[in-house]
Motif scaffolding. Structure first.
Motif, PDB file in Angstrom:
ATOM      1  N   VAL A  20      57.328 -14.940 -44.940  1.00 58.04           N
ATOM      2  CA  VAL A  20      56.743 -15.114 -43.614  1.00 58.04           C
ATOM      3  C   VAL A  20      55.380 -14.431 -43.536  1.00 58.04           C
ATOM      4  CG1 VAL A  20      56.991 -14.425 -41.194  1.00 58.04           C
ATOM      5  CG2 VAL A  20      58.911 -15.506 -42.393  1.00 58.04           C
ATOM      6  N   LEU A  24      51.854 -16.230 -42.663  1.00 56.46           N
ATOM      7  CA  LEU A  24      51.045 -15.774 -41.518  1.00 56.46           C
ATOM      8  C   LEU A  24      49.614 -15.484 -41.962  1.00 56.46           C
ATOM      9  CD1 LEU A  24      53.454 -13.392 -39.588  1.00 56.46           C
ATOM     10  CD2 LEU A  24      52.303 -15.404 -38.653  1.00 56.46           C
ATOM     11  N   LEU A  52      56.701 -19.307 -35.991  1.00 57.22           N
ATOM     12  CA  LEU A  52      56.487 -17.907 -36.348  1.00 57.22           C
ATOM     13  C   LEU A  52      56.400 -17.021 -35.109  1.00 57.22           C
ATOM     14  CD1 LEU A  52      54.052 -18.611 -39.258  1.00 57.22           C
ATOM     15  CD2 LEU A  52      56.392 -17.762 -39.457  1.00 57.22           C
ATOM     16  N   ILE A  97      60.238 -18.389 -45.614  1.00 56.48           N
ATOM     17  CA  ILE A  97      59.776 -19.313 -44.588  1.00 56.48           C
ATOM     18  C   ILE A  97      60.857 -20.331 -44.245  1.00 56.48           C
ATOM     19  CG2 ILE A  97      58.647 -21.176 -45.860  1.00 56.48           C
ATOM     20  CD1 ILE A  97      57.159 -19.118 -42.989  1.00 56.48           C
TER      21      ILE A  97
END
Length: 165
Positions: A20, A24, A52, A97
């Motif tokens: 993640v 990002l 997210l 993810i």
């Protein structure tokens, strides 16, 4: 004009095992808001900024208060963020993810018509911003709402130029 005419062919993707935090960081460096998630050449999902953001929302810190005197005045609802610790982004940075992506995204084929694209991208109930384009099982492009608008504009300009001749 069809999907192949308006799609962006050079698609940036992420893998289901990408972290993640890594995704990002990549989103911060690009001008779009999501990635197709591809595993061994096969589309397995889509991850967006919205996915997210939802990961880091702290719902139990928000107090919703209805204000108004019905039936004379419409009731309004206000949200107040109650004091508390900041959200710990690092708590989810190492998550894959695949834990937040949308599985089985809506896709189109390379021959999808402009009308089919409009139906999908303009549908307020679906709220889709991007459509992965597949040729069989292979991801060959992506169409955003902006891609579609640019394609429609090119088609309109071409029709205007042809009519002026």
């Amino acid at each position: 004009m069809n999907a192949a005419d308006v799609m962006t062919a050079d698609v940036e993707t992420v893998a289901p095992d990408d972290e993640v935090g890594e995704v990002l960081a990549r989103l911060a460096d690009v001008k779009f808001s999501g990635f197709p998630v591809v595993d061994e050449g096969r589309l397995v999902g889509v991850v967006t900024e919205g996915d997210l953001v939802n990961l880091f929302e702290v719902e139990d810190r928000v107090l919703w208060i209805p204000i108004g005197i019905p039936p004379i005045v419409d009731t309004l609802t206000y949200a107040f963020d109650l004091p508390g610790d900041d959200v710990d982004i690092a708590a989810h940075a190492d998550d894959p993810i695949s834990s937040v992506m949308t599985e089985d995204p809506v896709t189109v084929g390379v021959d999808a018509s402009i009308d089919a694209l409009l139906d999908l991208l303009a549908n307020p109930d679906r709220d889709i911003n991007r459509l992965p384009v597949l040729d069989g099982d292979e991801l060959v492009g992506i169409i955003t709402r902006q891609d579609l608008l640019r394609g429609l504009r090119r088609e309109r300009d071409a029709a205007g130029a042809a009519g002026a001749e």
